[in-house]
Structure formats: C-alpha cells, structure tokens
Design a protein around this motif. Structure first.
Motif, short mmCIF file in Angstrom:
data_model
loop_
_atom_site.label_atom_id
_atom_site.label_comp_id
_atom_site.label_asym_id
_atom_site.label_seq_id
_atom_site.Cartn_x
_atom_site.Cartn_y
_atom_site.Cartn_z
N LYS A 1 5.29 -7.84 -13.97
CA LYS A 1 4.75 -6.48 -14.04
C LYS A 1 5.54 -5.53 -13.13
N PRO A 2 6.80 -5.29 -13.50
CA PRO A 2 7.64 -4.46 -12.63
C PRO A 2 7.13 -3.02 -12.48
N GLY A 3 6.56 -2.47 -13.56
CA GLY A 3 6.09 -1.08 -13.50
C GLY A 3 4.94 -0.91 -12.53
N VAL A 4 3.90 -1.71 -12.69
CA VAL A 4 2.73 -1.63 -11.81
C VAL A 4 3.11 -2.00 -10.38
N SER A 5 3.96 -3.01 -10.25
CA SER A 5 4.35 -3.44 -8.90
C SER A 5 5.09 -2.34 -8.16
N ASN A 6 5.94 -1.60 -8.89
CA ASN A 6 6.66 -0.47 -8.28
C ASN A 6 5.66 0.58 -7.77
N LEU A 7 4.66 0.88 -8.57
CA LEU A 7 3.65 1.87 -8.15
C LEU A 7 2.87 1.36 -6.94
N LEU A 8 2.58 0.06 -6.93
CA LEU A 8 1.85 -0.50 -5.79
C LEU A 8 2.68 -0.44 -4.51
N THR A 9 3.97 -0.70 -4.64
CA THR A 9 4.85 -0.60 -3.47
C THR A 9 4.83 0.82 -2.92
N ILE A 10 5.02 1.78 -3.81
CA ILE A 10 5.05 3.18 -3.38
C ILE A 10 3.72 3.56 -2.71
N PHE A 11 2.64 3.17 -3.36
CA PHE A 11 1.31 3.47 -2.82
C PHE A 11 1.13 2.88 -1.42
N SER A 12 1.49 1.63 -1.29
CA SER A 12 1.26 0.96 -0.01
C SER A 12 2.09 1.59 1.11
N VAL A 13 3.35 1.92 0.82
CA VAL A 13 4.19 2.52 1.86
C VAL A 13 3.66 3.90 2.26
N LEU A 14 3.33 4.70 1.25
CA LEU A 14 2.94 6.08 1.55
C LEU A 14 1.58 6.18 2.24
N THR A 15 0.75 5.15 2.07
CA THR A 15 -0.56 5.20 2.72
C THR A 15 -0.63 4.25 3.91
N ASP A 16 0.53 3.65 4.26
CA ASP A 16 0.59 2.74 5.41
C ASP A 16 -0.42 1.60 5.31
N ARG A 17 -0.54 1.04 4.12
CA ARG A 17 -1.42 -0.11 3.96
C ARG A 17 -0.64 -1.24 3.30
N THR A 18 -1.17 -2.44 3.41
CA THR A 18 -0.47 -3.55 2.76
C THR A 18 -0.73 -3.49 1.26
N VAL A 19 0.16 -4.12 0.50
CA VAL A 19 -0.01 -4.17 -0.95
C VAL A 19 -1.31 -4.89 -1.29
N ASP A 20 -1.60 -5.97 -0.59
CA ASP A 20 -2.84 -6.73 -0.84
C ASP A 20 -4.08 -5.86 -0.70
N ASP A 21 -4.04 -5.03 0.31
CA ASP A 21 -5.12 -4.12 0.59
C ASP A 21 -5.31 -3.13 -0.57
N VAL A 22 -4.20 -2.60 -1.04
CA VAL A 22 -4.25 -1.64 -2.14
C VAL A 22 -4.75 -2.33 -3.41
N VAL A 23 -4.22 -3.52 -3.67
CA VAL A 23 -4.65 -4.28 -4.86
C VAL A 23 -6.16 -4.53 -4.82
N ALA A 24 -6.66 -4.91 -3.64
CA ALA A 24 -8.09 -5.18 -3.50
C ALA A 24 -8.92 -3.94 -3.83
N ASP A 25 -8.41 -2.80 -3.43
CA ASP A 25 -9.08 -1.53 -3.70
C ASP A 25 -9.22 -1.22 -5.19
#
Ligand code: ATP
Ligand code: MG
Length: 332
Positions: A238-262
């Motif tokens: 899932k390269p598309g979704v994963s890219n968005l998750l990376t961007i989200f996690s960096v810009l909000t200073d949270r881990t990817v796992d944290d964002v995924v859980a949300d």
C-alpha cells in the motif's frame, strides 16, 4: 563543534513537501549541535535547461524559503553557492580523482535522463555529483543531512575523500550521510512508486510549499490510494496510503503506529481530509513567512553576504590545503 552541510536546488518556483520532510526539518534541528552551512546551489541548477532571469529570482525565493523553514542565519551560515568560488575550484580537482566508470554508476543521472535520453543531457548534469562532493568536502563536513535519493552521492563523496587522502595525504574529513529513515523519502502523490520531485513529478503529485493552501489540501485529497479500504502502513502493498501516513506522522510529530491507531475503522477519505487540513496549515504559514521575507531584498542580500563570508572562512583554507597537497606551485 562538528559541521553539517546541505543544499537544495533553486530549480523550481517553490520547494516541495519532500524537501521539507526529507531535508529542511533535519537542517533546522541540527543547528544547535552543529556548525551548520546551508546553501542555495545555483551552480547545480544550470546543469539542466533554465532561464537566467528566472534562476536569479528563484535563488532569492529559495533563500527566503529556507529562512521560513527555520534556518537561523545567526546560528547557521546561509549562502548562495556561486558566492563561494572554492566549490567550483575544488570540483575541478576532484574530477581528477573520479573514475569515469564510477561517475557513470550514479542513478540520479540515469533517472534524470530516462525521459530525454543521455545524448541531450549536459556534461554538467553528469559531473554534478563531483561538484556535490566539493560542496561537502570544502567545509570538512562531518554530517550531510539529505533524503534517501542523495545517499549514493554522499557515498561517492566519501570514496573521493578517502582516495584523495590516501594519494596526497590527510586533507579531508570523510563525511557521513545523515538520513532519518522514517522520513527519508516522500513519494509523488499521483505515483507513489517514484519520489516527489521538483523536476520529474506530475503537477498534482507534488505539494509545493508555496502552493495556495486550498490547492495543497486538494492535491492531498486527490492522492492516488491503493485497493482495499483498511488504513495500514505497508509500503510494499500500500505505497499510496503509507506515503500519506508518513507525511501525517512527521507533520504532527507522532509515530506512524499512533496515527494508524487513530484511523482504525475509518476510510482512506478520512485520512486524506485530515492530512489535507494539516498540510494546508503548514503551507499557509510557510507561504506568508516567505512572502514577508521577500519584501526586504536588502536584508536577504545582507544575510547571504554574511553567510558567504562565514563560508569562505572555512572554504578558502581548505582549497589552499588541497592545492598544496596536489602539487600546484603557489603564486609568489
Ligand atoms: P530536482 O528535481 O531539481 O533534483 P528535488 O526535488 O530532487 O529537485 P533537490 O533540490 O535535489 O530536490 O533536493 C534537496 C534535498 O531534498 C535533498 O536533501 C534531497 O535528498 C531531499 N529530497 C528531495 N526530494 C525528496 C523526497 N521526495 N523525499 C525526501 N527528501 C527529498
Ligand atoms: Mg534532486
């Protein structure tokens, strides 16, 4: 203090989210711990077709963006590459210790000439990594904060430094790439198998830092996502979704796992809308800071002149040592 050196080409009207996440955030974070040299590589920018008046303007816009990103001219030397002639002078010397074969193995050259063909590419584009090696070595840099795409060029730089030291005596610090794994590569929103890029990305695949906030949010919302519906981090499947998750996690200073859980139980659309808002806010602040800085060109000139003077304090003695080691008879 150990030194860092990095640059970002003024090859477009704006830098993009990949530059910000992969490079500028690290530049800013390293300013306390390191003696930092950050520059606008105008010499690199002429290796592809360009317009001179546009390059001059883009150089200012680039410098303003680096300041807007958080480069602090009090702590770091911020300058324009062509203001420090030692970069080009050292590049010539390093060309003498670079193998044609090893230069031919650089994948950036292959990528950038994939479309137009190598016959129409400039020799400058081919020798670009040698100039980049000079950029780094002329400051005796210890660390080079870059995105994943530049790893090979830093590796070449290390090889050239070691080779020169071996042949002519200890002259250069051998630098290390400083690459933050999680954020080292941001992908094109329309084709998440290639890196987001100033020169090769599709217009809707790149979020420019100077984009209108609404337009930036729209680009995020229309990002290509993958089949399925579940929001999981899986760069292979899932390269598309994963890219968005990376961007989200960096810009909000949270881990990817944290964002995924949300986003558990939610759909791609929810993620895109939320990330669109985050990105819109970022470019809105970034754009207004940049425009403000561009209003005072005299102040920008002053910052860049000061940066070049500080850069030359290191670059001039390095080049002198290189000339001495190389066996050039000094002018008397
Ligand atoms: P160009 O197409 O003109 O080469 P670019 O988009 O590759 O532009 P550069 O100016 O070459 O940008 O790179 C500046 C810095 O940004 C480098 O450290 C580079 O590694 C980093 N960078 C560029 N693109 C990305 C990306 N998609 N993800 C992470 N880092 C990136
Ligand atoms: Mg590049």
């Amino acid at each position: 203090r150990p030194r860092v050196l990095s640059g970002a080409q003024p090859t477009a009207d704006s830098y993009h989210l990949g530059n910000y996440i992969g490079a500028f955030r690290q530049w800013v974070a390293l300013q306390d711990e390191f003696e930092a040299f950050y520059f606008v590589p105008d010499l690199h920018a002429i290796t592809v077709e360009y317009d001179p008046a546009q390059l001059r303007e883009r150089t200012y816009v680039a410098a303003a963006q680096l300041l807007a990103a958080g480069v602090d001219p009090e702590r770091s030397a911020l300058f324009v590459q062509s203001h420090v002639p030692e970069h080009a002078q050292l590049a010539w010397v390093l060309g003498g210790v670079t193998g044609f074969g090893e230069a031919s193995r650089m994948t950036q050259f292959k990528d950038k000439t994939a479309k137009g063909g190598q016959d129409s590419a400039s020799v400058g584009l081919f020798t670009y990594p040698i100039l980049m090696a000079a950029d780094i070595l002329v400051y005796q840099a210890d660390q080079v904060p870059v995105g994943e795409d530049q790893r090979q060029h830093v590796e070449l730089t290390r090889n050239l430094a070691q080779r020169f030291n071996h042949r002519f005596g200890e002259t250069f610090t051998v630098p290390k790439p400083y690459i933050v794994k999680e954020s080292a590569k941001v992908y094109d929103l329309q084709d998440p198998t290639v890196k987001m890029s100033k020169s090769t990305s599709s217009p809707n695949g790149v979020v420019n830092l100077l984009d209108d906030p609404k337009k930036a949010a729209k680009k995020i919302r229309s990002a290509v996502t993958d089949s399925g519906t579940e929001i999981v981090f899986d760069p292979q499947e899932k390269p598309g979704v994963s890219n968005l998750l990376t961007i989200f996690s960096v810009l909000t200073d949270r881990t990817v796992d944290d964002v995924v859980a949300d986003f558990e139980g939610k759909q791609y659309g929810h993620l895109k809308v939320a990330l669109g808002d985050v990105v819109a806010e970022l470019v809105s602040d970034f754009g207004s800071r940049t425009r403000e800085l561009l209003e005072d060109r005299a102040e920008l000139d002053r910052i860049l002149a000061d940066g070049a003077a500080r850069a030359r304090e290191v670059a001039v003695p390095t080049l002198a040592a290189v000339y001495e080691a190389s066996g050039f008879a000094a002018p008397r």
